[in-house]
Scaffold this active site. Structure first.
Site, PDB file in Angstrom:
ATOM      1  CG  ASP A  37      -1.911   1.100   1.248  1.00 39.49           C
ATOM      2  OD1 ASP A  37      -3.093   0.823   1.001  1.00 39.49           O
ATOM      3  OD2 ASP A  37      -1.517   2.259   1.493  1.00 39.49           O
ATOM      4  CG  ASP A  88      -3.073   3.410  -2.131  1.00 38.11           C
ATOM      5  OD1 ASP A  88      -4.059   2.641  -2.047  1.00 38.11           O
ATOM      6  OD2 ASP A  88      -2.610   4.018  -1.156  1.00 38.11           O
ATOM      7  CD  GLU A  89      -5.676  -1.199  -0.727  1.00 37.61           C
ATOM      8  OE1 GLU A  89      -5.793  -0.084  -0.193  1.00 37.61           O
ATOM      9  OE2 GLU A  89      -6.087  -2.250  -0.226  1.00 37.61           O
TER      10      GLU A  89
HETATM   11  N1  DCP Z   1      -8.908   8.400  -0.777  1.00 38.89           N
HETATM   12  C1  DCP Z   1      -9.921   9.350  -0.877  1.00 38.89           C
HETATM   13  N2  DCP Z   1     -10.892   9.421   0.101  1.00 38.89           N
HETATM   14  C2  DCP Z   1     -10.905   8.557   1.157  1.00 38.89           C
HETATM   15  C3  DCP Z   1      -9.880   7.586   1.268  1.00 38.89           C
HETATM   16  C4  DCP Z   1      -8.897   7.543   0.272  1.00 38.89           C
HETATM   17  O1  DCP Z   1      -9.929  10.123  -1.854  1.00 38.89           O
HETATM   18  N3  DCP Z   1     -11.857   8.655   2.101  1.00 38.89           N
HETATM   19  C5  DCP Z   1      -7.850   8.359  -1.815  1.00 38.89           C
HETATM   20  C6  DCP Z   1      -6.704   9.265  -1.396  1.00 38.89           C
HETATM   21  C7  DCP Z   1      -5.647   8.319  -0.895  1.00 38.89           C
HETATM   22  C8  DCP Z   1      -5.889   7.095  -1.736  1.00 38.89           C
HETATM   23  O2  DCP Z   1      -7.298   7.070  -1.981  1.00 38.89           O
HETATM   24  O3  DCP Z   1      -4.339   8.849  -1.058  1.00 38.89           O
HETATM   25  C9  DCP Z   1      -5.452   5.811  -1.056  1.00 38.89           C
HETATM   26  O4  DCP Z   1      -6.196   5.627   0.147  1.00 38.89           O
HETATM   27  P1  DCP Z   1      -5.582   5.007   1.466  1.00 38.89           P
HETATM   28  O5  DCP Z   1      -6.721   4.581   2.311  1.00 38.89           O
HETATM   29  O6  DCP Z   1      -4.571   3.975   1.095  1.00 38.89           O
HETATM   30  O7  DCP Z   1      -4.908   6.235   2.225  1.00 38.89           O
HETATM   31  P2  DCP Z   1      -3.543   6.980   1.955  1.00 38.89           P
HETATM   32  O8  DCP Z   1      -2.714   6.297   0.927  1.00 38.89           O
HETATM   33  O9  DCP Z   1      -3.838   8.415   1.659  1.00 38.89           O
HETATM   34  O10 DCP Z   1      -2.844   6.942   3.369  1.00 38.89           O
HETATM   35  P3  DCP Z   1      -2.117   5.716   4.121  1.00 38.89           P
HETATM   36  O11 DCP Z   1      -0.710   6.177   4.320  1.00 38.89           O
HETATM   37  O12 DCP Z   1      -2.830   5.594   5.408  1.00 38.89           O
HETATM   38  O13 DCP Z   1      -2.239   4.504   3.246  1.00 38.89           O
HETATM   39 CA    CA Z   2      -2.291   4.103   1.027  1.00 36.66          CA
HETATM   40 CA    CA Z   3      -4.947   1.958   0.077  1.00 37.18          CA
END
Ligand code: DCP
Ligand code: CA
Ligand code: CA
Length: 362
Positions: free
Chosen positions: A9, A109-110
């Protein structure tokens, strides 16, 4: 067989891409926003970098709430633009694909991946592979990712979220039950707030409690299907496979050399059985390939590759091994360093089932 399953991720994905595109952001709180357009600051937070999170900003929060928490902190609020992040996502997935037997992308992203064959069921070698993937993504894209590895998808997924950002959590099969035991049930994939509160109503709060619970009690509560899946997952015994999400498969094999070497010939001799195995697999599944790639993991764990494309698809052991040696020699020439591991990948596969092999007389 002991499976080696991974989950990767990207850390604070959209916000991290914004930092890569504009490194001056790295020292500031960064909030990626989905503006609704109704008023200047109406909308929600898509994601935020870890500095912004340290002030209490999180995904899904209103932009105005985030502004309040970050007032006077020199924060950047950036509108979310999917088309900026998509190319990063595609390139990251392609890098991972180069190191694994199968990749199942489950979000922008995963992804889950399987490296059971790639690592010969060895968790030490899985660590080297994971470090290689992380380094390669950092070098090529400037992004940090978190990786979890374990014997099942559920374990891998929990492990990738266990240490973040830039995490690497490897749960050896024998440690699975100890790792899962103390964690809250909500960490298990498929346990939402509703299921968690149902389980809590019969005194099950941790994955360990779920693992040792009476299956009849939870079947009564959740139905047969979910109960049995969660009970298995809690015991580290779910057998769900990583399903390749790309239609056209590619096959690869990688080996760890007995000792590091800069000699292409030495590396080739050790790689040869794996090349023959790939040839046999292509033969039995009815494929020939248009592209052959050799992969070299150097002593410092960086990964380098060299590829060649063929107008006439190839598939015989003789041609594949000959071309592997040619590519390994070229790779060794260009890296001028010692190999720790070497591998070979066949891609751009062509279905030749039912046809006579194009190279059958070679
Ligand atoms: N995303 C979004 N709204 C949300 C959750 C996520 O637009 N409620 C988008 C933005 C994130 C991407 O999806 O960058 C990936 O979600 P993740 O849950 O993997 O969160 P992040 O990558 O941002 O943070 P982490 O470091 O916790 O993985
Ligand atoms: Ca992420
Ligand atoms: Ca993710």
């Amino acid at each position: 067989m002991v499976r080696v399953v991974g989950h990767i991720d990207v850390d604070y994905f959209f916000a991290q891409v914004e930092e890569v595109l504009n490194p001056a952001l790295k020292t500031k709180p960064v909030v990626v926003c989905v503006y609704s357009g109704r008023s200047q600051s109406s909308g929600v937070v898509s994601t935020a970098n870890y500095l912004a999170r340290s002030f209490g900003v999180s995904s899904g929060m209103s932009i105005s709430a985030a502004q309040k928490r970050l007032s006077g902190k020199d924060a950047e609020f950036i509108p979310m633009k999917q088309e900026k992040y998509k190319p990063f996502s595609e390139r990251v997935m392609q890098i991972v694909r180069e190191h694994v037997d199968a990749l199942e992308q489950t979000g922008i992203d995963e992804a889950f991946f399987d490296i059971t064959r790639f690592c010969n069921e060895d968790y030490g070698s899985a660590r080297i592979t994971a470090v290689g993937i992380k380094n390669r993504i950092r070098q090529a894209e400037g992004l940090t990712v978190s990786i979890g590895i374990g014997k099942t998808k559920s374990v891998a997924k929990i492990a990738s979220a266990f240490t973040k950002p830039d995490g690497l959590t490897i749960i050896e099969p024998s440690k699975t039950v100890d790792f899962l035991g103390p964690l809250p049930v909500a960490k298990l994939y498929g346990v939402g707030p509703k299921t968690a509160s149902l389980l809590e109503s019969i005194g099950i709060r941790t994955i360990g409690e779920l693992a040792t619970s009476n299956i009849d009690d939870i079947t009564h509560l959740l139905g047969r299907k979910l109960a049995s899946r969660l009970h298995d997952a809690a015991n580290g015994a779910d057998d769900e496979l990583v399903v390749e999400s790309q239609k056209v498969a590619q096959f690869s094999r990688i080996i760890t050399l007995k000792k590091d070497t800069s000699s292409a010939e030495e590396a080739y001799l050790e790689l040869l059985p794996a090349v023959k195995e790939l040839a046999a697999r292509m033969d039995s599944e009815g494929y020939a390939c248009r592209t052959l790639t050799v992969i070299g993991v150097l002593s410092n764990l960086s990964v380098r590759t060299k590829s060649r494309s063929f107008e006439t698809p190839i598939n015989t052991p003789l041609v594949l091994s000959e071309q592997t040696l040619v590519l390994l020699s070229a790779l060794s020439e260009s890296v001028q360093a010692e190999f720790r591991r070497v591998g070979v990948r066949v891609s751009d596969l062509v279905d030749i089932k039912g046809q006579a092999s194009l190279n059958q007389y070679l």
